[in-house]
Design an enzyme around this catalytic site. Sequence first.
Site, PDB file in Angstrom:
ATOM      1  CG  ASP A  41      49.926  31.298  41.115  1.00  0.00           C
ATOM      2  OD1 ASP A  41      48.727  31.083  41.316  1.00  0.00           O
ATOM      3  OD2 ASP A  41      50.375  32.408  40.796  1.00  0.00           O
ATOM      4  CG  ASP A  74      46.430  30.081  43.946  1.00  0.00           C
ATOM      5  OD1 ASP A  74      45.536  30.350  44.775  1.00  0.00           O
ATOM      6  OD2 ASP A  74      46.200  29.887  42.751  1.00  0.00           O
ATOM      7  CE1 TYR A  77      47.556  26.041  42.554  1.00  0.00           C
ATOM      8  CE2 TYR A  77      49.692  26.642  43.423  1.00  0.00           C
ATOM      9  CZ  TYR A  77      48.623  26.904  42.608  1.00  0.00           C
ATOM     10  OH  TYR A  77      48.603  28.050  41.853  1.00  0.00           O
ATOM     11  CG  ASN A 112      41.997  30.805  42.878  1.00  0.00           C
ATOM     12  OD1 ASN A 112      42.982  31.498  42.629  1.00  0.00           O
ATOM     13  ND2 ASN A 112      41.734  29.684  42.211  1.00  0.00           N
ATOM     14  CG  HIS A 198      45.858  34.990  43.739  1.00  0.00           C
ATOM     15  ND1 HIS A 198      47.035  34.297  43.590  1.00  0.00           N
ATOM     16  CD2 HIS A 198      44.893  34.227  43.141  1.00  0.00           C
ATOM     17  CE1 HIS A 198      46.800  33.162  42.951  1.00  0.00           C
ATOM     18  NE2 HIS A 198      45.510  33.092  42.659  1.00  0.00           N
ATOM     19  CG  HIS A 207      43.023  32.018  35.256  1.00  0.00           C
ATOM     20  ND1 HIS A 207      44.258  31.508  35.610  1.00  0.00           N
ATOM     21  CD2 HIS A 207      42.115  31.139  35.721  1.00  0.00           C
ATOM     22  CE1 HIS A 207      44.090  30.389  36.281  1.00  0.00           C
ATOM     23  NE2 HIS A 207      42.802  30.133  36.361  1.00  0.00           N
ATOM     24  CG  HIS A 233      44.594  33.715  39.124  1.00  0.00           C
ATOM     25  ND1 HIS A 233      44.163  32.664  39.914  1.00  0.00           N
ATOM     26  CD2 HIS A 233      43.573  33.969  38.251  1.00  0.00           C
ATOM     27  CE1 HIS A 233      42.939  32.309  39.543  1.00  0.00           C
ATOM     28  NE2 HIS A 233      42.571  33.072  38.535  1.00  0.00           N
ATOM     29  CG  ASP A 234      46.590  33.771  33.739  1.00  0.00           C
ATOM     30  OD1 ASP A 234      45.976  32.692  33.754  1.00  0.00           O
ATOM     31  OD2 ASP A 234      46.233  34.728  33.041  1.00  0.00           O
ATOM     32  CG  HIS A 235      49.763  28.731  37.204  1.00  0.00           C
ATOM     33  ND1 HIS A 235      49.672  27.398  37.557  1.00  0.00           N
ATOM     34  CD2 HIS A 235      49.069  29.416  38.148  1.00  0.00           C
ATOM     35  CE1 HIS A 235      48.952  27.273  38.660  1.00  0.00           C
ATOM     36  NE2 HIS A 235      48.576  28.496  39.033  1.00  0.00           N
TER      37      HIS A 235
END
Length: 308
Positions: A41, A74, A77, A112, A198, A207, A233-235
Amino acid sequence: MGLLVFIDTIALCLVVSSALLQRFEQAPKPDGSLSFLVIGDWGRKGAYNQSQVSFQMGVFGEKLNIDFVISTGDNFYDNGLTDIDDPAFDDSFTKIYTSSSLNKQWYSVLGNHDYRGNVEAQLSPVLRNLDKRWLCLRSFILNADTTPFVDKYFTEPGDHVYDWSGIRPRKQYISNLLKEVDLALQESNARWKIVVGHHTIRSAGQHGNTDELVKQLLPILQANNIDLFINGHDHCLQHISSVDSGGGSKAWRGVVNWWNPEEMKFYYDGQGFMSVQITETEIDVVFYDVFGHVLHKWNTSKQLHRAW
C-alpha cells in the site's frame, strides 16, 4: 493479487500459472539463508511518508543484506496505472526506492486499487525494461489472488471501475485458483511455506476480516500447515498469531478492533515495513516504523530432521 512463496535453504521458487509453467529461482546466500523486506500500500509519489519509509528500508536493506523485496499490492494510488507510459510508475517507484540496497528483485502483487486502473500495464514487460527490479504477474500457481474473491468489488463497485480482464468467468477463476493453491502446497517439500496476498484474512484494522478468504482460502492454508500469511490492505502493522500485515504509506486511521491477546500479538496504526530473515531452522520477523524504530519481533523455529 498475491503469490505463494516456497522457501528452503536451496532456493526461493515462485511458480507462475501459464500454458508453460514458468519458474523463478532466488539463490540463497552462501550460508543457505535468505532475507527480504515486505511493504504494501505504498504508491503515492513520495507522499504520506512513503519517501521516509523508503529511506529506512534502504538502511535496513543494507544492514540485513537483503536478497529481494516483496510488495503486497496497492502499488499505485488511487487508481492503479493508466497505461505503460503512466509517469506514476517512475514517480512512485523508480524515483522513490533509490537506495542501492533496494536495487534487488521486487516481487509485486496486485491490490484492489491496482485493479481500478489498467492491470495489463502493471503486468507488462515494458515496465520491467524501464526498471529491471519490477516483476508483477497476474497468476502465480500458489497465488492467493485475493481481489477477485471479494464480492463487494463486483456487486457494489460504486464509482470505481475495475479491470477484470483475465478474471471472468469469476467462479471458474476462483475455483481453479484454489485447486492450484492446494495442489502446489501439497506437492511442496519446502521447509518453509509463506503465502503473500494483498487482502487480509484476519485483521483488527478498518477493513477487518475478509470473509470470503476466511471461508475459501484459510482452510486450505491451515490444512497445508503454512508458516506465514503476509498481506497488506489495512494500512497498519499487525501480527495475529501467524498472520502478518503491513502498510507502506497512508495510515493512522484510528481504527482498531481489539482481539483476544492470545492471538493479537501486535498492532500499530501507522506506517512502516517488515523484514524477514530465514535460515534452515529459523524465521525472524521484525516490524519497523517510519523512523526505523523496531516495534515488534517474532521468531519461529524448526528442528532439522537427520537420517541416521
